[in-house]
Design an enzyme around this catalytic site. Structure first.
Site, mmCIF file in Angstrom:
data_model
loop_
_atom_site.group_PDB
_atom_site.id
_atom_site.type_symbol
_atom_site.label_atom_id
_atom_site.label_comp_id
_atom_site.label_asym_id
_atom_site.label_seq_id
_atom_site.Cartn_x
_atom_site.Cartn_y
_atom_site.Cartn_z
ATOM 1 N N ASP A 63 0.882 -1.159 0.000
ATOM 2 C CA ASP A 63 0.000 0.000 0.000
ATOM 3 C C ASP A 63 0.926 1.217 0.000
ATOM 4 O O ASP A 63 1.618 1.481 0.994
ATOM 5 C CB ASP A 63 -0.888 -0.006 1.245
ATOM 6 C CG ASP A 63 -1.833 1.189 1.276
ATOM 7 O OD1 ASP A 63 -1.554 2.200 0.606
ATOM 8 O OD2 ASP A 63 -2.841 1.117 1.996
ATOM 9 N N VAL A 64 0.953 1.941 -1.097
ATOM 10 C CA VAL A 64 1.952 3.011 -1.240
ATOM 11 C C VAL A 64 1.667 4.230 -0.367
ATOM 12 O O VAL A 64 2.449 5.171 -0.335
ATOM 13 C CB VAL A 64 2.124 3.456 -2.717
ATOM 14 C CG1 VAL A 64 2.805 2.381 -3.536
ATOM 15 C CG2 VAL A 64 0.808 3.893 -3.329
ATOM 16 N N ASN A 90 3.299 5.484 -10.369
ATOM 17 C CA ASN A 90 2.115 5.410 -11.219
ATOM 18 C C ASN A 90 0.824 5.153 -10.444
ATOM 19 O O ASN A 90 -0.267 5.449 -10.939
ATOM 20 C CB ASN A 90 2.357 4.297 -12.255
ATOM 21 C CG ASN A 90 1.093 3.839 -12.942
ATOM 22 O OD1 ASN A 90 0.562 4.540 -13.817
ATOM 23 N ND2 ASN A 90 0.568 2.680 -12.537
ATOM 24 N N TYR A 155 -8.725 15.178 -6.883
ATOM 25 C CA TYR A 155 -7.896 14.569 -7.921
ATOM 26 C C TYR A 155 -7.027 15.634 -8.597
ATOM 27 O O TYR A 155 -5.808 15.460 -8.769
ATOM 28 C CB TYR A 155 -8.780 13.860 -8.959
ATOM 29 C CG TYR A 155 -8.010 13.086 -10.000
ATOM 30 C CD1 TYR A 155 -7.446 11.849 -9.695
ATOM 31 C CD2 TYR A 155 -7.833 13.591 -11.283
ATOM 32 C CE1 TYR A 155 -6.724 11.135 -10.638
ATOM 33 C CE2 TYR A 155 -7.116 12.876 -12.240
ATOM 34 C CZ TYR A 155 -6.562 11.653 -11.916
ATOM 35 O OH TYR A 155 -5.846 10.943 -12.860
ATOM 36 N N LYS A 159 -2.831 15.963 -8.583
ATOM 37 C CA LYS A 159 -1.992 15.900 -9.786
ATOM 38 C C LYS A 159 -1.200 17.194 -9.997
ATOM 39 O O LYS A 159 -0.078 17.156 -10.489
ATOM 40 C CB LYS A 159 -2.851 15.553 -11.007
ATOM 41 C CG LYS A 159 -3.457 14.133 -10.949
ATOM 42 C CD LYS A 159 -2.380 13.039 -10.924
ATOM 43 C CE LYS A 159 -2.963 11.635 -11.001
ATOM 44 N NZ LYS A 159 -1.943 10.583 -11.018
ATOM 45 N N THR A 190 -8.575 2.092 -18.952
ATOM 46 C CA THR A 190 -8.123 1.255 -17.843
ATOM 47 C C THR A 190 -9.285 1.080 -16.860
ATOM 48 O O THR A 190 -10.398 1.539 -17.116
ATOM 49 C CB THR A 190 -6.940 1.907 -17.092
ATOM 50 O OG1 THR A 190 -7.425 3.077 -16.424
ATOM 51 C CG2 THR A 190 -5.796 2.269 -18.017
HETATM 52 P P1 NDP Z 1 -5.851 1.531 -12.828
HETATM 53 O O1 NDP Z 1 -7.003 1.683 -11.887
HETATM 54 O O2 NDP Z 1 -5.889 0.443 -13.827
HETATM 55 O O3 NDP Z 1 -4.494 1.410 -12.000
HETATM 56 C C1 NDP Z 1 -4.272 2.071 -10.794
HETATM 57 C C2 NDP Z 1 -3.205 1.293 -10.048
HETATM 58 O O4 NDP Z 1 -2.915 1.984 -8.818
HETATM 59 C C3 NDP Z 1 -3.641 -0.114 -9.692
HETATM 60 O O5 NDP Z 1 -2.591 -0.986 -9.990
HETATM 61 C C4 NDP Z 1 -3.869 -0.044 -8.194
HETATM 62 O O6 NDP Z 1 -3.540 -1.296 -7.609
HETATM 63 C C5 NDP Z 1 -2.862 1.017 -7.787
HETATM 64 N N1 NDP Z 1 -3.169 1.614 -6.501
HETATM 65 C C6 NDP Z 1 -4.239 2.361 -6.134
HETATM 66 N N2 NDP Z 1 -4.158 2.672 -4.837
HETATM 67 C C7 NDP Z 1 -3.020 2.110 -4.368
HETATM 68 C C8 NDP Z 1 -2.390 2.048 -3.087
HETATM 69 N N3 NDP Z 1 -2.916 2.655 -2.010
HETATM 70 N N4 NDP Z 1 -1.243 1.367 -2.967
HETATM 71 C C9 NDP Z 1 -0.692 0.745 -4.032
HETATM 72 N N5 NDP Z 1 -1.222 0.766 -5.262
HETATM 73 C C10 NDP Z 1 -2.380 1.435 -5.427
HETATM 74 O O7 NDP Z 1 -5.721 2.944 -13.533
HETATM 75 P P2 NDP Z 1 -4.636 3.584 -14.534
HETATM 76 O O8 NDP Z 1 -3.686 2.576 -15.039
HETATM 77 O O9 NDP Z 1 -5.411 4.393 -15.491
HETATM 78 O O10 NDP Z 1 -3.906 4.606 -13.550
HETATM 79 C C11 NDP Z 1 -2.498 4.716 -13.443
HETATM 80 C C12 NDP Z 1 -2.144 6.184 -13.245
HETATM 81 O O11 NDP Z 1 -2.482 6.913 -14.422
HETATM 82 C C13 NDP Z 1 -2.887 6.875 -12.092
HETATM 83 O O12 NDP Z 1 -1.965 7.661 -11.360
HETATM 84 C C14 NDP Z 1 -3.892 7.764 -12.795
HETATM 85 O O13 NDP Z 1 -4.245 8.909 -12.044
HETATM 86 C C15 NDP Z 1 -3.119 8.111 -14.059
HETATM 87 N N6 NDP Z 1 -3.978 8.587 -15.137
HETATM 88 C C16 NDP Z 1 -4.857 7.743 -15.762
HETATM 89 C C17 NDP Z 1 -5.684 8.228 -16.762
HETATM 90 C C18 NDP Z 1 -6.683 7.358 -17.449
HETATM 91 O O14 NDP Z 1 -7.465 7.885 -18.268
HETATM 92 N N7 NDP Z 1 -6.726 6.044 -17.188
HETATM 93 C C19 NDP Z 1 -5.621 9.630 -17.201
HETATM 94 C C20 NDP Z 1 -4.668 10.425 -16.476
HETATM 95 C C21 NDP Z 1 -3.879 9.921 -15.499
HETATM 96 P P3 NDP Z 1 -4.247 -1.996 -6.360
HETATM 97 O O15 NDP Z 1 -5.702 -1.643 -6.409
HETATM 98 O O16 NDP Z 1 -3.952 -3.445 -6.580
HETATM 99 O O17 NDP Z 1 -3.545 -1.443 -5.154
#
Ligand code: NDP
Length: 242
Positions: A63-64, A90, A155, A159, A190
């Site tokens: 958990d980051v 990320n 959010y 950012k 995603t």
């Molecule tokens: P996903 O929801 O697919 O991925 C988000 C990831 O973050 C998951 O692997 C999740 O893993 C992890 N995560 C969330 N909370 C925690 C936590 N407390 N500890 C560890 N890991 C965590 O979304 P995206 O791939 O789209 O998102 C990746 C990044 O891209 C984010 O920062 C998002 O803000 C950014 N982004 C995405 C956009 C989009 O349109 N998709 C647009 C702009 C930015 P788990 O739940 O297993 O912990």
């Protein structure tokens, strides 16, 4: 051969979306990847797949937002691979709640996940990268750090904060040969915020499109910093009016 061959890349939020695609992208360049997120079973499955394809990967359920868990992530990385060359901050969550309905706990959860996590992971990485004499940190921001959506105060603030953290660390780290940069994706298909279901293909990017940018930003000689990237759909009303 890519500069990434043999390098150790820590990717947060690697259990889905852009982070998972980054794991494949970096492994494809010969990097050893460390996968961090909370869903351990997803990370374990990804490690098996990367290893079956000939790569090297380590899953660390993390958990980051938890300081001790982040320190443990980097301890495990050093134990297994002995170094950290690249960190991709990320992990993130989305939120679409107007300010007057945002409880403090929700505000803190978004800020902790999207911003404080990047500070914690960067701090741990910098402590390792300084004595190594090189390193690279890539923060995954958002187009919301340029032009916010309505109803997204937490959010958007997270950012913009990440953008500020990037600038501050880029200055402080350059003397140590650590390049800090930020990638702002537009709309990527995603699971974020429950996923995208209704947009046409030419209004979204794939996670692989986004990961290609991240890998490219890392696939440079150590003295170069691809400081900032913005991936925007050509047809969305971002550049000018409508
Ligand atoms: P996903 O929801 O697919 O991925 C988000 C990831 O973050 C998951 O692997 C999740 O893993 C992890 N995560 C969330 N909370 C925690 C936590 N407390 N500890 C560890 N890991 C965590 O979304 P995206 O791939 O789209 O998102 C990746 C990044 O891209 C984010 O920062 C998002 O803000 C950014 N982004 C995405 C956009 C989009 O349109 N998709 C647009 C702009 C930015 P788990 O739940 O297993 O912990």
């Amino acid at each position: 051969m890519s500069i990434l061959a043999g390098r150790v890349v820590v990717i947060t939020g690697a259990s889905s979306g852009i982070g998972e695609a980054c794991a494949w992208g970096f492994a494809d360049k010969g990097a050893r990847v460390v996968l961090a997120a909370r869903r351990a079973e997803r990370l374990d499955a990804l490690v098996r797949k990367v290893e079956a394809a000939g790569g090297e990967a380590l899953a660390v359920a993390t958990d980051v937002t938890d300081e001790d868990a982040v320190d443990a992530l980097f301890d495990r990385t050093i134990e297994r691979f002995g170094q950290v060359d690249v960190l991709v901050n990320n992990a993130g969550i989305a939120d679409s709640t107007p300010a007057d309905q945002t409880e403090l706990a929700l505000w803190m959860r978004v800020i902790d996940t999207n911003l404080t996590s990047a500070f914690l992971c960067s701090r741990a990485a910098i402590r390792l990268m300084k004595p190594q004499g090189h390193g690279r940190i890539i923060n995954v921001g958002s187009i919301s750090a340029r032009v916010p959506r309505a109803n997204s105060p937490a959010y958007t603030a997270s950012k913009w904060g990440l953008d500020g953290l990037t600038r501050a660390l880029a200055i402080d780290c350059r003397a140590h040969n650590i390049a800090v940069s930020v990638f702002h994706p537009g709309i990527v298909a995603t699971e974020l915020g429950g996923g995208i279901s209704s947009l046409p293909d030419d209004l979204v990017a794939t996670p692989e499109d986004a990961a290609d940018v991240v890998v490219h930003m890392a696939n440079l000689p150590d003295h170069l910093n691809f400081y900032e990237a913005l991936l925007v759909q050509n047809k969305i009303p971002f550049l000018g009016r409508g």
